[in-house]
Design a protein around this motif. Structure first.
Motif, PDB file in Angstrom:
ATOM      1  N   ARG A 132      34.579 -16.729 -43.733  1.00 58.61           N
ATOM      2  CA  ARG A 132      34.863 -15.759 -42.486  1.00 58.61           C
ATOM      3  C   ARG A 132      35.378 -14.851 -42.612  1.00 58.61           C
ATOM      4  O   ARG A 132      36.326 -14.506 -43.370  1.00 58.61           O
ATOM      5  CB  ARG A 132      35.624 -16.937 -41.368  1.00 58.61           C
ATOM      6  N   ARG A 187      40.588 -17.179 -34.988  1.00 61.30           N
ATOM      7  CA  ARG A 187      39.191 -17.595 -35.835  1.00 61.30           C
ATOM      8  C   ARG A 187      39.356 -17.459 -37.302  1.00 61.30           C
ATOM      9  O   ARG A 187      39.058 -18.362 -37.951  1.00 61.30           O
ATOM     10  CB  ARG A 187      38.125 -16.864 -35.188  1.00 61.30           C
ATOM     11  N   ALA A 220      39.730 -20.877 -40.350  1.00 61.50           N
ATOM     12  CA  ALA A 220      38.857 -20.844 -41.541  1.00 61.50           C
ATOM     13  C   ALA A 220      39.810 -20.945 -42.942  1.00 61.50           C
ATOM     14  O   ALA A 220      39.643 -21.649 -43.731  1.00 61.50           O
ATOM     15  CB  ALA A 220      37.926 -19.372 -42.056  1.00 61.50           C
ATOM     16  N   GLU A 248      30.461 -14.767 -39.843  1.00 61.33           N
ATOM     17  CA  GLU A 248      30.855 -16.255 -40.376  1.00 61.33           C
ATOM     18  C   GLU A 248      29.423 -16.387 -41.361  1.00 61.33           C
ATOM     19  O   GLU A 248      28.237 -16.156 -40.993  1.00 61.33           O
ATOM     20  CB  GLU A 248      30.260 -17.371 -39.106  1.00 61.33           C
TER      21      GLU A 248
END
Length: 237
Positions: free
Chosen positions: A13, A48, A52, A235
């Motif tokens: 990511r 986010r 990861a 991603e």
């Protein structure tokens, strides 16, 4: 440049964020509310990234590309508020850190990450050297790329208005929305410098890092204070 990161893991990511001090509420003062949407987008991207990996590699730009010590601590004192940040949960003596490292430390804390390892490239670095820089950094599950767009949007912009700024940042936004590394690699360093776009070199390091197929989402793209700010998450497909 800081030492090479060694990891067998591929990049999972990438978060691409701007680095204005106004991100930090204590520094934004009367503009805190105006920065709320940008700040929330940045924090969402940071969270986010942590999902990861709790340990990030950070790519930023600073004149002279100073080495940033691992686990370093610093303060936004030079920007008007003595707000301390750290690059990891390990306590370390305070040192003078460039803006990208300070912002990375603040984002680490807000995003719940354990550590950030900051690699800085000089803003004037040509693309071929950005590619070399990317190879030296290597792969890591979570990569944060910091950099602003043009500082010449509109008559009240800090760099003075330039009609080319809108098209330049529209191109950056589209490249980030499509995970188009070719478009990032094709950014003109001379034009970026004329437009005050300090993110050009870090974005071109990203172009050298991001092999393979990606899905991408732009969380924010605007120039609220005359400077182009883009927030995106990539991603690995």
């Amino acid at each position: 440049m800081a030492g090479k990161v060694t990891s067998a893991a591929v990049i999972r990511r990438v978060a691409v964020l701007p680095q204005p001090p106004l991100l930090i509420p204590e520094l934004a003062a009367g503009a805190a509310d105006e920065c709320a949407e940008l700040r929330e987008a940045c924090l969402a991207a940071a969270r986010r990234l942590t999902s990861a990996s709790p340990d990030w590699v950070v790519i930023g730009a600073a004149t002279g590309a100073p080495e940033v010590p691992e686990h370093a601590s610093g303060s936004f004192r030079g920007f008007g508020v003595d707000l301390g940040v750290s690059l990891s949960r390990v306590t370390a003596p305070e040192t003078e850190l460039p803006l990208p490292a300070l912002v990375a430390g603040w984002l680490r804390e807000q995003g719940g990450a354990s550590s950030v390892r900051v690699h800085l490239v000089d803003p004037a670095t040509p693309f071929d050297q950005c590619e070399q820089f990317a190879r030296a950094v290597g792969d890591h599950p979570a990569v944060l790329v910091l950099g602003d767009g043009s500082s010449r949007h509109g008559p009240r912009s800090p760099g003075g208005e330039d009609a080319r700024a809108e098209g330049f940042d529209a191109g950056v936004r589209d490249a980030l929305a499509k995970a188009d590394t070719g478009a990032l690699a094709a950014l003109d360093p001379a034009l970026a410098a004329e437009l005050g776009a300090g993110g050009r070199a870090p974005w071109q390091v990203l172009a050298g890092l991001a092999d393979g197929d990606w899905t991408a989402e732009v969380l924010y793209s605007a120039a609220p204070f005359g400077v182009g700010y883009h927030v995106a998450v990539w991603e690995h497909a």
